[in-house]
Write a protein that holds these residues in place. Sequence first.
Motif, mmCIF file in Angstrom:
data_model
loop_
_atom_site.group_PDB
_atom_site.id
_atom_site.type_symbol
_atom_site.label_atom_id
_atom_site.label_comp_id
_atom_site.label_asym_id
_atom_site.label_seq_id
_atom_site.Cartn_x
_atom_site.Cartn_y
_atom_site.Cartn_z
ATOM 1 N N UNK A 1 0.829 -1.205 0.000
ATOM 2 C CA UNK A 1 0.000 0.000 0.000
ATOM 3 C C UNK A 1 0.866 1.259 0.000
ATOM 4 N N UNK A 2 1.909 1.249 0.808
ATOM 5 C CA UNK A 2 2.767 2.432 0.899
ATOM 6 C C UNK A 2 3.589 2.641 -0.367
ATOM 7 N N UNK A 3 4.081 1.560 -0.949
ATOM 8 C CA UNK A 3 4.857 1.699 -2.185
ATOM 9 C C UNK A 3 3.984 2.238 -3.319
ATOM 10 N N UNK A 4 2.722 1.826 -3.325
ATOM 11 C CA UNK A 4 1.811 2.350 -4.347
ATOM 12 C C UNK A 4 1.544 3.832 -4.134
ATOM 13 N N UNK A 5 1.528 4.255 -2.885
ATOM 14 C CA UNK A 5 1.206 5.639 -2.563
ATOM 15 C C UNK A 5 2.424 6.556 -2.647
ATOM 16 N N UNK A 6 3.583 6.085 -2.159
ATOM 17 C CA UNK A 6 4.762 6.950 -2.036
ATOM 18 C C UNK A 6 5.919 6.569 -2.961
ATOM 19 N N UNK A 7 5.831 5.445 -3.652
ATOM 20 C CA UNK A 7 6.870 4.943 -4.551
ATOM 21 C C UNK A 7 8.073 4.342 -3.805
ATOM 22 N N UNK A 8 8.516 4.981 -2.737
ATOM 23 C CA UNK A 8 9.625 4.426 -1.961
ATOM 24 C C UNK A 8 9.576 4.965 -0.541
ATOM 25 N N UNK A 9 10.271 4.252 0.362
ATOM 26 C CA UNK A 9 10.401 4.651 1.769
ATOM 27 C C UNK A 9 11.875 4.934 2.027
ATOM 28 N N UNK A 10 12.174 6.104 2.567
ATOM 29 C CA UNK A 10 13.567 6.474 2.830
ATOM 30 C C UNK A 10 14.115 5.827 4.095
ATOM 31 N N UNK A 11 13.260 5.664 5.108
ATOM 32 C CA UNK A 11 13.733 5.127 6.382
ATOM 33 C C UNK A 11 12.580 4.440 7.091
ATOM 34 N N UNK A 12 12.832 3.213 7.559
ATOM 35 C CA UNK A 12 11.866 2.488 8.390
ATOM 36 C C UNK A 12 12.439 2.410 9.796
ATOM 37 N N UNK A 13 11.651 2.835 10.786
ATOM 38 C CA UNK A 13 12.093 2.837 12.179
ATOM 39 C C UNK A 13 11.257 1.826 12.958
ATOM 40 N N UNK A 14 11.912 0.806 13.496
ATOM 41 C CA UNK A 14 11.233 -0.250 14.251
ATOM 42 C C UNK A 14 11.240 0.116 15.736
ATOM 43 N N UNK A 15 10.080 0.511 16.269
ATOM 44 C CA UNK A 15 9.967 0.922 17.670
ATOM 45 C C UNK A 15 9.048 0.030 18.501
ATOM 46 N N UNK A 16 8.295 -0.857 17.874
ATOM 47 C CA UNK A 16 7.319 -1.655 18.627
ATOM 48 C C UNK A 16 8.032 -2.512 19.665
ATOM 49 N N UNK A 17 7.473 -2.567 20.873
ATOM 50 C CA UNK A 17 8.126 -3.329 21.935
ATOM 51 C C UNK A 17 7.134 -3.729 23.014
ATOM 52 N N UNK A 18 7.467 -4.794 23.707
ATOM 53 C CA UNK A 18 6.716 -5.250 24.879
ATOM 54 C C UNK A 18 7.715 -5.486 26.005
ATOM 55 N N UNK A 19 7.340 -5.084 27.208
ATOM 56 C CA UNK A 19 8.230 -5.240 28.362
ATOM 57 C C UNK A 19 7.426 -5.606 29.591
ATOM 58 N N UNK A 20 7.936 -6.589 30.319
ATOM 59 C CA UNK A 20 7.346 -6.971 31.588
ATOM 60 C C UNK A 20 8.479 -7.210 32.579
#
Length: 263
Positions: A84-103
């Motif tokens: 979906x994003x490639x169709x909308x923006x053609x390319x992504x310059x940077x992907x930032x992985x922030x998802x996390x779980x902590x216990x």
Amino acid sequence: MRLPFLPPLNRPIRDWSGQTIWIIGASSGIGAALAQALLQRNAKVILSARRVDRLNAIAGTNPNAHVLSFDATNQGEWNNASADLLARFQYIDLVIFCAAKYQPERSWDVDANDAATTIKINLESVYQGLQSVLPPMLRRGSGGIAILASVAGYVGLPNASVYGPSKAALINLSELLYSDLHKKNINVYLVNPGFVQTELTSKNDFDMPALQTPEQAAQAILEGIANGDFEIHFPKRFTLGLKLFQILPYRWRFALIRRFVLV
């Protein structure tokens, strides 16, 4: 930290205007602060997480903000989101992985099913994301990957029985990604924060030295990217001490943990 006479390990990014940035885990904490900081710098920011109401609140009416809610632990949803994003923006310059779980938990408190969920969110979701976002970057010959690990991955400390090992794995993954991808013109950033005031750290019942706000963390990350750093760790007054601790012989390290960390 880079010595001034050495060249940067990544190509510095100082002007974010027009850059397309995809933040995974943008609904709270460091991810949300990064989204807001990048929008203020006129970047085009895709905000992703499962909590779409929070994403919409952060995006507001900013025309450069695009909300894309999905489950980052589901490979099919990753593939659909990336397409979906490639169709909308053609390319992504940077992907930032922030998802996390902590216990916070000691080793004898670990539940295997809960541990599997933590590993799925903290580690497996990054591999699933890489499977979706790396091929277009490789075809284009440019892009960037930023992985939010933690200083909890430096050494084995109590209360991080699952979180710490998952972050240690991300540190190792980031190092090998840099070796593989730097020659292919893809930046790789390893982010190792100390204690940051978020929903995750609010679970801690102990004093957290050098505690920072998410906004301070976002500023440190953007400064590290502007410097072309590979590892971005902060605050230095805390993280440099842990790096010294990391190289101690185990006999000394365990003695110090018993003396100053265990309660």
